[in-house]
Scaffold this active site. Structure first.
Site, PDB file in Angstrom:
ATOM      1  N   GLU A 148       0.820  -1.219   0.000  1.00 18.58           N
ATOM      2  CA  GLU A 148       0.000   0.000   0.000  1.00 18.58           C
ATOM      3  C   GLU A 148       0.847   1.260   0.000  1.00 18.58           C
ATOM      4  OE1 GLU A 148      -3.363  -0.052   2.683  1.00 18.58           O
ATOM      5  OE2 GLU A 148      -3.463   2.130   2.721  1.00 18.58           O
TER       6      GLU A 148
ATOM      7  N   ASP B 204       3.567 -14.499  11.959  1.00 17.69           N
ATOM      8  CA  ASP B 204       2.214 -14.895  11.556  1.00 17.69           C
ATOM      9  C   ASP B 204       1.278 -13.682  11.680  1.00 17.69           C
ATOM     10  OD1 ASP B 204      -0.356 -15.872  11.425  1.00 17.69           O
ATOM     11  OD2 ASP B 204       0.007 -17.598  12.724  1.00 17.69           O
TER      12      ASP B 204
ATOM     13  N   HIS C 236      -2.818  11.453   0.617  1.00 15.34           N
ATOM     14  CA  HIS C 236      -2.076  10.475  -0.180  1.00 15.34           C
ATOM     15  C   HIS C 236      -1.358  11.181  -1.320  1.00 15.34           C
ATOM     16  CE1 HIS C 236      -3.428   6.189   0.734  1.00 15.34           C
ATOM     17  NE2 HIS C 236      -3.795   6.919   1.758  1.00 15.34           N
TER      18      HIS C 236
ATOM     19  N   LYS D 238      -7.879  -0.626  11.290  1.00 20.66           N
ATOM     20  CA  LYS D 238      -7.211  -1.072  10.053  1.00 20.66           C
ATOM     21  C   LYS D 238      -6.016  -0.151   9.769  1.00 20.66           C
ATOM     22  CE  LYS D 238      -6.585  -1.498   5.361  1.00 20.66           C
ATOM     23  NZ  LYS D 238      -5.766  -0.634   4.496  1.00 20.66           N
TER      24      LYS D 238
HETATM   25  C1  MEV Z   1      -6.268   3.132   4.678  1.00 24.85           C
HETATM   26  O1  MEV Z   1      -5.481   2.010   4.367  1.00 24.85           O
HETATM   27  C2  MEV Z   1      -6.341   3.345   6.167  1.00 24.85           C
HETATM   28  C3  MEV Z   1      -7.278   4.446   6.633  1.00 24.85           C
HETATM   29  O2  MEV Z   1      -8.584   4.239   6.119  1.00 24.85           O
HETATM   30  C4  MEV Z   1      -7.275   4.422   8.137  1.00 24.85           C
HETATM   31  C5  MEV Z   1      -8.292   5.338   8.781  1.00 24.85           C
HETATM   32  O3  MEV Z   1      -9.328   5.657   8.169  1.00 24.85           O
HETATM   33  O4  MEV Z   1      -8.054   5.725   9.950  1.00 24.85           O
HETATM   34  C6  MEV Z   1      -6.838   5.792   6.114  1.00 24.85           C
END
Ligand code: MEV
Length: 428
Positions: free
Chosen positions: A87, A281, A379, A265
């Site tokens: 990513e 793992d 980004h 995430k």
């Molecule tokens: C993208 O890989 C992760 C995000 O969605 C995390 C978040 O929203 O806090 C940018």
């Protein structure tokens, strides 16, 4: 699409073949070209025979970029963080956030002893409560038996340290679950714990008169936790408005599981990148993290961000951290070994704490971008900064060049060089 009648995914003895011979089958099945087969066979720094011993039915290896997370000051020590991810922006965002955190003195961390839980499921008992009592009365005998399985771990100060039992009510009736608490020291521990759980099963059957079914480690490693926390000066994070934005984003995640999943995430983007780089793992870490986030009954955020009396941002994260430095791919994958060397951690507990710090940084990077400028723009700016640096733009002009490229939506090396020249001649 018409499938040939001879095309089958059931090839007898496929697993016994050499990788090249397996690939010949796959080539025919999927219509691969010679070039595609050559790419698969070119496994780079992971020799084909090593790969072939790591998993089954190997026909190649897939490379993932390995980047270095910068600026990590953890407990007053500098770390370079190897991160494997597909990513974009993950490594840049972690490095950027770690720099902001560094301004406030860096990360502070702590962890519990590296204890994993092994579960032994007992069914068919008439009186589950009485069975539980019997098990607990025989604790010393069971622990002794468990420890006999792994003298090396015991010699290193680890081993089965405690035993508990619980009665659970299920659709299949009451069950008794015996739980072994095993200090795994520097191993992730799945092998040691599973071996011990299997070894004590006959005694548990004899003591309870029940039947043992599953004997397996739990990935909800609530006895192996790592914590990281930090303070970020408001000036470093972009001012009080940004601090408030991040605090609000944190409150949103704490209250709403739909947001919490994405918030977590974001933290896992960093953690998993390091776990992957070191051959650990990552499914175990992912499972443990999310289960831990739901432990109190409703799924929530793993981290929390608040504003202190000075108006600065404070953040902390706590999660289950079942990682090891010995055993498995950590010791067989040549790149994983180098990644561990770069990381420079000496114990699995230190490793877990570094991972918690990486998760906190990654989370901050995402929240700052979301609260401040929106993730897409974030980004893009990161990408533009990277392109500017790669084009040789000097540090003092990187920001301006990146900003212009984003505005024009022309994020290219040639444009970065043109803009650099323009800015330089305007200064003369
Ligand atoms: C993208 O890989 C992760 C995000 O969605 C995390 C978040 O929203 O806090 C940018």
């Amino acid at each position: 699409m018409v499938h040939s009648l001879t095309k089958t995914s059931s090839i007898s003895g496929f697993y016994k073949l050499k990788p090249q011979d397996r690939l010949a089958h796959v080539k025919e099945f999927a219509g691969l070209s010679n070039e595609e087969c050559a790419l698969l066979m070119n496994t780079g720094s992971l020799p084909l025979d090593v790969a072939d011993h790591m998993i089954e039915n190997v026909v190649g290896a897939i490379a993932t970029p390995l980047g270095i997370g910068m600026n990590f000051l953890i407990n007053n020590r500098d770390y370079l963080i190897p991160m494997a991810t597909e990513e974009p922006s993950v490594v840049a965002a972690a490095s950027y956030a770690a720099k902001m955190i560094r301004d406030g003195g860096g990360f502070h961390t702590s962890s519990t002893t590296p204890v994993m839980i092994g579960q032994v499921q007992v069914v068919g008992i008439r009186d589950a409560k009485a069975a539980k009592k019997q098990i607990l009365e025989a604790k010393e005998e069971i622990l002794k038996l468990a420890n006999k399985q792994d003298p090396i771990l015991v010699g290193a100060g680890g081993g089965a340290k405690d035993l508990d039992a619980k009665v659970i009510h299920t659709t299949q009736g009451d069950m008794m679950i015996a739980e072994l608490y095993v200090d795994c020291r520097d191993a992730m521990g799945a092998n040691a714990v599973n071996t011990m759980a299997e070894a004590v099963a006959p005694s548990i059957e004899r003591l309870t008169g029940g039947k043992v079914l599953l004997r397996i480690i739990s990935n909800l490693a609530t006895k192996r936790l790592a914590k990281a926390w930090c303070t970020v000066p408001k000036e470093s994070v972009g001012g009080e408005e940004v601090v408030d934005g991040i605090v609000n984003a944190s409150a949103f995640a704490a209250a709403d599981p739909y947001r919490a999943a994405t918030h977590n995430k974001g933290a896992m983007n960093g953690i998993i990148a390091v776990v992957l780089a070191t051959g650990n793992d990552h499914r175990a870490i992912e499972a443990g993290a999310h289960a831990y986030a739901a432990l109190k009954g409703n799924y929530t955020s793993l981290s929390i961000w608040e504003k202190n009396a000075n108006g600065d941002l404070t953040g902390s994260i706590e999660l289950a951290m079942a990682v090891g430095l010995i055993g498995g791919a950590v010791r067989t994958h040549p790149i994983a070994k180098i990644a561990v060397k770069i990381l420079g951690v000496k114990t699995a507990s230190e490793f877990g704490e570094v991972l918690a710090a990486v998760g906190l940084a990654q989370n901050l990077g995402a929240l700052r971008a979301l609260a401040h400028e929106g993730i897409q723009r974030g980004h893009m700016s990161l990408h533009a900064r990277n392109i500017a640096v790669a084009a040789g733009v000097p540090e003092r002009l990187v920001e301006q060049v990146a900003e212009k490229m984003v505005k024009e939506r022309k994020i290219r090396m040639d444009r970065a060089r043109e803009l650099m020249k323009e800015l330089e001649s305007a200064r003369e």
